[in-house]
Scaffold this motif. Structure first.
Motif, short mmCIF file in Angstrom:
data_model
loop_
_atom_site.label_atom_id
_atom_site.label_comp_id
_atom_site.label_asym_id
_atom_site.label_seq_id
_atom_site.Cartn_x
_atom_site.Cartn_y
_atom_site.Cartn_z
N ARG A 27 0.88 -1.17 0.00
CA ARG A 27 0.00 0.00 0.00
C ARG A 27 0.91 1.21 0.00
O ARG A 27 1.93 1.23 0.69
N CYS A 33 0.66 8.46 -3.24
CA CYS A 33 -0.56 8.38 -4.04
C CYS A 33 -0.88 9.72 -4.69
O CYS A 33 -1.25 9.76 -5.87
N ASP A 62 -1.30 0.93 -9.88
CA ASP A 62 -0.96 2.01 -8.95
C ASP A 62 -2.21 2.48 -8.21
O ASP A 62 -2.17 2.76 -7.01
N LYS A 65 -3.05 0.26 -5.40
CA LYS A 65 -2.14 0.41 -4.25
C LYS A 65 -2.56 1.59 -3.38
O LYS A 65 -2.10 1.71 -2.24
N CYS A 66 -3.39 2.48 -3.93
CA CYS A 66 -3.79 3.68 -3.19
C CYS A 66 -5.24 3.63 -2.72
O CYS A 66 -5.69 4.56 -2.05
#
Length: 162
Positions: A27, A33, A62, A65-66
């Motif tokens: 994360r 982010c 991506d 991951k945010c």
């Protein structure tokens, strides 16, 4: 022996997916982010919607991951009443897709305002019924058609009684 090995592998895969390792596991923090442009896409269902409009798998990864998991499916149906496209006029030359949208498509969206702010990267500022800012989404790498489609799906302007 072979069957028990494949069952064990399947169980291991399920455990990894439940712990988040199948999605890349890591994360990213809020700052990372934001640098990637994911200040407004907080829900993982938004990443799913993004994947429908943007076919860049790395960008979608991506996003994942945010994001945070949706607690209620109705949240993924979240819409806004208006939007502002904010960008620096000096940087517009680097974003031909945003320029194309502003010059040729913006008039189709009466609820979208263009705002020019020095130094601002291209972003959509999503507004609620009272005109207050609710989310900010960077659109640096978005295609013109993706901007159009996103606005059509996510913005439902409030009808005025005038």
């Amino acid at each position: 022996m072979g069957r028990s090995l494949s069952v064990a592998a399947a169980v291991a895969l399920v455990v990894m997916c439940c712990s988040g390792l199948c999605r890349g596991g890591e994360r990213l923090g809020a700052r990372e982010c934001e640098e990637l442009g994911f200040t407004g896409l907080a829900l993982c269902s938004d990443c799913n919607a993004l994947s429908e409009f943007v076919k860049d798998q790395e960008l979608v990864e991506d996003c994942r991951k945010c994001c945070t998991e949706d607690s209620d499916d109705s949240i993924s149906k979240l819409t806004f009443s208006g939007a502002i496209i904010e960008v620096c006029m000096r940087k517009l030359v680097f974003y031909p897709e945003v320029v194309g949208f502003l010059e040729e498509d913006k008039d189709d969206f009466s609820y979208v305002e263009a705002r020019y702010v020095y130094g601002s990267p291209p972003k959509l500022i999503m507004l609620d019924d009272t005109g207050e800012q609710k989310e900010t989404i960077r659109i640096d790498n978005w295609k013109r058609e993706h901007i159009r489609q996103f606005l059509k799906e996510k913005v439902k302007p409030v009808k005025s009684d005038s």
